[in-house]
Design a protein around this motif. Structure first.
Motif, PDB file in Angstrom:
ATOM      1  N   GLN A  52       9.624   5.985  15.494  1.00 48.10           N
ATOM      2  CA  GLN A  52       9.905   6.733  14.276  1.00 48.10           C
ATOM      3  C   GLN A  52      10.414   5.751  13.224  1.00 48.10           C
ATOM      4  O   GLN A  52      11.067   4.760  13.556  1.00 48.10           O
ATOM      5  CB  GLN A  52      10.952   7.805  14.540  1.00 48.10           C
ATOM      6  N   LEU A  53      10.112   6.037  11.963  1.00 49.24           N
ATOM      7  CA  LEU A  53      10.576   5.152  10.900  1.00 49.24           C
ATOM      8  C   LEU A  53      12.094   5.123  10.817  1.00 49.24           C
ATOM      9  O   LEU A  53      12.696   4.089  10.551  1.00 49.24           O
ATOM     10  CB  LEU A  53       9.980   5.587   9.559  1.00 49.24           C
ATOM     11  N   GLU A  54      12.704   6.272  11.033  1.00 46.27           N
ATOM     12  CA  GLU A  54      14.157   6.352  10.975  1.00 46.27           C
ATOM     13  C   GLU A  54      14.666   6.840  12.328  1.00 46.27           C
ATOM     14  O   GLU A  54      14.350   7.947  12.761  1.00 46.27           O
ATOM     15  CB  GLU A  54      14.573   7.329   9.877  1.00 46.27           C
ATOM     16  N   ARG A  55      15.435   5.994  12.999  1.00 43.04           N
ATOM     17  CA  ARG A  55      15.938   6.348  14.328  1.00 43.04           C
ATOM     18  C   ARG A  55      17.024   7.407  14.220  1.00 43.04           C
ATOM     19  O   ARG A  55      17.919   7.325  13.403  1.00 43.04           O
ATOM     20  CB  ARG A  55      16.500   5.122  15.029  1.00 43.04           C
ATOM     21  N   GLY A  56      16.941   8.387  15.099  1.00 46.04           N
ATOM     22  CA  GLY A  56      17.950   9.432  15.155  1.00 46.04           C
ATOM     23  C   GLY A  56      18.959   9.131  16.251  1.00 46.04           C
ATOM     24  O   GLY A  56      19.168   7.973  16.634  1.00 46.04           O
ATOM     25  N   SER A  57      19.551  10.173  16.786  1.00 42.91           N
ATOM     26  CA  SER A  57      20.559  10.001  17.827  1.00 42.91           C
ATOM     27  C   SER A  57      19.944   9.763  19.203  1.00 42.91           C
ATOM     28  O   SER A  57      20.643   9.408  20.146  1.00 42.91           O
ATOM     29  CB  SER A  57      21.468  11.228  17.880  1.00 42.91           C
ATOM     30  N   SER A  58      18.620   9.970  19.312  1.00 45.34           N
ATOM     31  CA  SER A  58      17.939   9.695  20.574  1.00 45.34           C
ATOM     32  C   SER A  58      16.496   9.275  20.294  1.00 45.34           C
ATOM     33  O   SER A  58      15.980   9.486  19.202  1.00 45.34           O
ATOM     34  CB  SER A  58      17.964  10.919  21.495  1.00 45.34           C
TER      35      SER A  58
END
Length: 133
Positions: A52-58
């Motif tokens: 993903q372009l922007e990493r989330g919490s997982s």
């Protein structure tokens, strides 16, 4: 948490399987040739993160996990493979210590002769789970 750890945990917690293969004989990463037969070796074959372009919490991880069955004869090998599939295939949810887990079968390897004239075969799984970052 990894896919092989999830599958290993599920196999050790499966009463119908541990009636044939003692939980202590379900191992990760390494199986000594002197291990009591029947036994199972659970290993990670490959692992892919969902990019993903922007990493989330997982991060969503999909891992190919192989379960090598080593049995005393071909009938025992077939029964253990059947139980391994029953214990893991089609499972979803918070299982085996993982979050949002989904497990699908991913093919079987050939029937082989192993150490001590044992009978071997590998059952592969596709294990997807959310890995905290």
């Amino acid at each position: 948490m990894t896919g092989d750890e999830i599958v290993g945990t599920m196999l050790r917690e499966c009463a119908s399987l541990t009636a044939l293969v003692e939980a202590q004989n379900i191992m990760l990463d390494e199986l000594p040739d002197s291990a009591t037969i029947p036994n199972l070796l659970v290993t990670s074959v490959s692992s892919v993160d969902r990019q993903q372009l922007e990493r989330g919490s997982s991060v969503r991880v999909t891992e190919r996990v192989a379960v090598k069955v080593r049995a005393n004869n071909s009938q025992e090998r077939r029964e253990i493979i059947r139980l391994v599939r029953k214990c893991c295939a089609g499972m979803i949810g918070a299982i085996g210590g993982g979050a949002n887990v989904a497990i699908l079968t991913a093919g079987q390897g050939p029937n082989l002769r192993g150490p001590g004239n044992s009978f071997e075969r590998t059952q592969d799984f596709r294990v997807s789970f959310d890995d905290p970052t």
